[in-house]
Scaffold this active site. Sequence first.
Site, mmCIF file in Angstrom:
data_model
loop_
_atom_site.group_PDB
_atom_site.id
_atom_site.type_symbol
_atom_site.label_atom_id
_atom_site.label_comp_id
_atom_site.label_asym_id
_atom_site.label_seq_id
_atom_site.Cartn_x
_atom_site.Cartn_y
_atom_site.Cartn_z
ATOM 1 N N GLN A 213 13.020 27.171 26.171
ATOM 2 C CA GLN A 213 13.563 26.818 24.858
ATOM 3 C C GLN A 213 12.863 27.707 23.829
ATOM 4 O OE1 GLN A 213 15.966 23.784 24.712
ATOM 5 N NE2 GLN A 213 15.985 24.844 26.680
ATOM 6 N N ALA A 254 18.305 16.394 19.274
ATOM 7 C CA ALA A 254 18.144 17.291 20.420
ATOM 8 C C ALA A 254 18.237 18.756 19.999
ATOM 9 C CB ALA A 254 19.182 16.962 21.479
ATOM 10 N N HIS A 255 18.052 19.634 20.985
ATOM 11 C CA HIS A 255 18.021 21.072 20.707
ATOM 12 C C HIS A 255 19.377 21.574 20.211
ATOM 13 C CE1 HIS A 255 19.011 22.008 25.257
ATOM 14 N NE2 HIS A 255 19.922 21.276 24.684
ATOM 15 N N ASN A 256 19.293 22.558 19.309
ATOM 16 C CA ASN A 256 20.468 23.253 18.749
ATOM 17 C C ASN A 256 21.326 22.390 17.824
ATOM 18 O OD1 ASN A 256 19.669 25.351 20.480
ATOM 19 N ND2 ASN A 256 21.151 24.763 22.052
ATOM 20 N N SER A 274 23.403 20.612 20.556
ATOM 21 C CA SER A 274 24.444 21.517 20.051
ATOM 22 C C SER A 274 25.542 20.813 19.276
ATOM 23 C CB SER A 274 25.059 22.335 21.208
ATOM 24 O OG SER A 274 24.064 23.112 21.842
#
Length: 356
Positions: A213, A254-256, A274
């Site tokens: 990441q 969460a990521h993105n 995302s």
Amino acid sequence: MGDPRFFAEPQPVRASDLAELTGSELHGDGSRELNGIGPLERAGRSDLSFLDNKAYAGDFRTTRAGACFVSPDLAGEAPDGLTLLVSREPYRAFAVAAARLFPAAMRPEPIFEGVGVAPGATVHPRARLEAGVIVDFGAVIGDGAEIGSGTIIGANSVIGADVRIGRDCAVGANATVVHALIGNRVILHSGVRIGQDGFGFAMGPRGHLKIPQIGRVVVQDDVEIGAGSCLDRGGTRDTVVGEGTKIDNLVQIAHNVVIGRHCVIVSQAGISGSTTLGDFVVVAGQAGLVGHIEIGAGTQIGAQSGVMNNVPAGQRLAGSPAQPVRDHMREVAFVRKMVRDARARGPRSGNSGEEQ
């Protein structure tokens, strides 16, 4: 009516000064001095209160408060002797006035009573701190980190290498900020985790392979993030929180994920990787959003909703799977009617065959 052990009693402020500060229309004794705040039913003669909900009109009629913010349509129900601060947004005006009276309650405060680096804190020689930064007991500032003037880093917090934190921010105790760029006037409450790994794995029958990441977390100006919330850094893109957004305690981002400006994310909500939220989106408590979807600006998502698809702007959703509120309520009403009808018919008879 705060506990003086935790919030010192402020110097008295005249009602006329608060009217000027908030742009409210003064009715009554402008020289009345106020040095506290309280709800209508408990406020005393030196306390400031507010009314913005007709449900509390009864308390308003009998309040003993010294002054009260109130909307024009409810001002006529005031008791005799109450100084009125008439505003079309009484709660917002009250917020401005309360912040004037109790500025120390607006963000986490340090244990260290000085300015600079407290004993026992560790600041890397290559870190850059502007004048007026407070680094509390036990905090750690990493190599190349930069922190702007007026910012507080709470006790035992960790600011990672090369992190940027703007001016007039407050980082509560035991927070960690790594791989992140933080704007000005940002508040991070105790135990916030920013910039740790996103949950990225290549799943397969031979096991789950971890994916590096390598993105960042970008938090824009005037964001507030509640205690224990987690914002994962991006995988190959950045996780972004837009200016003015308010995130409650125990929220997972969460990521993105990209969150627009002035959104509100309430406790125990989770937003999967995302997903993008437009400006002024509200996500109520315990709602969950799947990954890779877009939520249009101004959408309101009800508590415990499960959002699984893209949502156009301006929608109001409820239920799991989430759907327009009216459709959800019709389904709930239909199911309740079926249950009532089944109960009215009584229990079904058993096997019609008789023992031989």
